[in-house]
Design a protein around this motif. Structure first.
Motif, mmCIF file in Angstrom:
data_model
loop_
_atom_site.group_PDB
_atom_site.id
_atom_site.type_symbol
_atom_site.label_atom_id
_atom_site.label_comp_id
_atom_site.label_asym_id
_atom_site.label_seq_id
_atom_site.Cartn_x
_atom_site.Cartn_y
_atom_site.Cartn_z
ATOM 1 N N PRO A 120 -23.281 -53.820 88.807
ATOM 2 C CA PRO A 120 -22.966 -55.251 90.213
ATOM 3 C C PRO A 120 -22.395 -55.775 89.386
ATOM 4 N N GLN A 121 -21.517 -56.525 90.008
ATOM 5 C CA GLN A 121 -20.306 -57.612 89.605
ATOM 6 C C GLN A 121 -20.754 -59.184 89.924
ATOM 7 N N THR A 122 -20.186 -60.016 89.066
ATOM 8 C CA THR A 122 -20.530 -61.448 89.190
ATOM 9 C C THR A 122 -19.740 -62.703 89.668
ATOM 10 N N ASP A 123 -19.955 -63.144 90.347
ATOM 11 C CA ASP A 123 -18.560 -64.050 90.504
ATOM 12 C C ASP A 123 -18.263 -64.326 89.431
ATOM 13 N N SER A 124 -18.670 -64.573 88.347
ATOM 14 C CA SER A 124 -18.190 -65.348 86.486
ATOM 15 C C SER A 124 -17.068 -65.137 86.217
ATOM 16 N N ALA A 125 -16.997 -63.733 86.929
ATOM 17 C CA ALA A 125 -15.891 -63.128 86.161
ATOM 18 C C ALA A 125 -14.647 -63.824 86.557
ATOM 19 N N SER A 126 -14.154 -64.544 87.634
ATOM 20 C CA SER A 126 -13.674 -65.005 88.088
ATOM 21 C C SER A 126 -13.299 -66.891 87.993
ATOM 22 N N LYS A 127 -13.729 -66.993 87.326
ATOM 23 C CA LYS A 127 -14.273 -68.429 86.865
ATOM 24 C C LYS A 127 -13.677 -68.814 86.208
ATOM 25 N N VAL A 128 -12.470 -69.918 86.666
ATOM 26 C CA VAL A 128 -11.823 -70.628 85.183
ATOM 27 C C VAL A 128 -12.461 -71.800 84.387
ATOM 28 N N ILE A 129 -12.394 -71.739 83.351
ATOM 29 C CA ILE A 129 -12.589 -71.953 82.359
ATOM 30 C C ILE A 129 -11.377 -73.716 82.585
ATOM 31 N N GLN A 130 -12.494 -74.451 82.791
ATOM 32 C CA GLN A 130 -11.822 -76.653 82.365
ATOM 33 C C GLN A 130 -12.474 -76.913 81.499
ATOM 34 N N LEU A 131 -11.592 -77.476 80.253
ATOM 35 C CA LEU A 131 -11.946 -77.821 78.469
ATOM 36 C C LEU A 131 -11.441 -79.804 79.031
ATOM 37 N N ARG A 132 -12.686 -80.851 79.385
ATOM 38 C CA ARG A 132 -12.188 -81.818 79.892
ATOM 39 C C ARG A 132 -13.294 -82.407 79.225
ATOM 40 N N SER A 133 -13.046 -83.250 78.041
ATOM 41 C CA SER A 133 -13.771 -83.880 77.123
ATOM 42 C C SER A 133 -13.647 -85.545 77.658
ATOM 43 N N GLY A 134 -14.946 -86.305 76.912
ATOM 44 C CA GLY A 134 -15.269 -87.665 77.954
ATOM 45 C C GLY A 134 -15.975 -87.376 79.169
ATOM 46 N N LEU A 135 -16.623 -86.437 79.532
ATOM 47 C CA LEU A 135 -17.925 -86.115 80.393
ATOM 48 C C LEU A 135 -19.049 -87.105 79.736
ATOM 49 N N GLU A 136 -19.619 -87.375 81.043
ATOM 50 C CA GLU A 136 -21.019 -88.258 81.560
ATOM 51 C C GLU A 136 -22.098 -87.468 80.364
ATOM 52 N N ALA A 137 -23.280 -87.795 80.062
ATOM 53 C CA ALA A 137 -24.190 -87.004 79.823
ATOM 54 C C ALA A 137 -24.868 -85.881 80.440
ATOM 55 N N LYS A 138 -24.944 -86.114 82.094
ATOM 56 C CA LYS A 138 -25.140 -85.003 82.963
ATOM 57 C C LYS A 138 -23.636 -84.163 83.129
ATOM 58 N N ASP A 139 -22.436 -84.425 83.172
ATOM 59 C CA ASP A 139 -21.598 -83.263 83.819
ATOM 60 C C ASP A 139 -21.787 -82.703 82.356
ATOM 61 N N LEU A 140 -21.895 -83.448 80.917
ATOM 62 C CA LEU A 140 -21.234 -82.830 79.697
ATOM 63 C C LEU A 140 -22.613 -81.171 79.730
ATOM 64 N N GLU A 141 -24.183 -81.693 80.249
ATOM 65 C CA GLU A 141 -25.464 -80.994 80.269
ATOM 66 C C GLU A 141 -24.668 -79.908 80.784
ATOM 67 N N LEU A 142 -24.291 -80.086 81.350
ATOM 68 C CA LEU A 142 -23.781 -79.243 83.068
ATOM 69 C C LEU A 142 -23.124 -77.985 82.779
ATOM 70 N N ALA A 143 -22.118 -78.427 81.823
ATOM 71 C CA ALA A 143 -20.953 -77.544 81.135
ATOM 72 C C ALA A 143 -20.857 -77.000 79.736
ATOM 73 N N LEU A 144 -22.467 -76.951 79.480
ATOM 74 C CA LEU A 144 -23.008 -76.985 78.662
ATOM 75 C C LEU A 144 -23.768 -75.308 78.623
ATOM 76 N N ILE A 145 -24.473 -76.183 79.767
ATOM 77 C CA ILE A 145 -25.180 -74.617 80.458
ATOM 78 C C ILE A 145 -24.702 -73.725 81.272
ATOM 79 N N GLN A 146 -23.677 -74.058 81.972
ATOM 80 C CA GLN A 146 -22.460 -73.091 83.314
ATOM 81 C C GLN A 146 -21.903 -71.957 81.912
ATOM 82 N N ASN A 147 -21.473 -73.219 80.783
ATOM 83 C CA ASN A 147 -20.366 -72.095 79.906
ATOM 84 C C ASN A 147 -21.713 -70.857 78.944
#
Length: 101
Positions: free
Chosen positions: A1-28
């Motif tokens: 099975p193939q997942t959609d994550s293979a085509s995900k573009v990783i963006q590195l952004r500093s200064g994220l708010e706490a909830k956005d930072l949490e989401l970025a960590l979970i996704q990565n």
């Protein structure tokens, strides 16, 4: 099975708010899991079809050690997991769908 994550573009952004930072960590972290699953799948496929020989290696473990800079143990673990998940399609499907890490 193939997942959609293979085509995900990783963006590195500093200064994220706490909830956005949490989401970025979970996704990565999930991308890391998916990447490891892909390595297990492809190393198992390489070994089971003997394609390591076509690339000049005695085994998929040797390929992983030299070309992917893995330890022998890490390469063997990936091969073991790849083979086991091939034999356990329901568990593999649950992983690919994000049901289990």
């Amino acid at each position: 099975p193939q997942t959609d994550s293979a085509s995900k573009v990783i963006q590195l952004r500093s200064g994220l708010e706490a909830k956005d930072l949490e989401l970025a960590l979970i996704q990565n972290n999930r991308l890391n899991d998916v990447s490891k699953r892909a390595l297990a799948f492809y190393l198992d496929d390489m070994q089971s079809r003997g394609l390591h020989q076509a690339l000049g290696f005695a085994s998929a473990v040797q390929f992983a050690r030299i070309r992917l800079s893995m330890s022998r143990r890490q390469a063997r673990d990936f091969l073991s997991v790849g083979g086991e998940l091939r034999e356990l399609p329901l568990i593999d499907r649950a992983f690919c769908e994000g049901g289990i890490p």
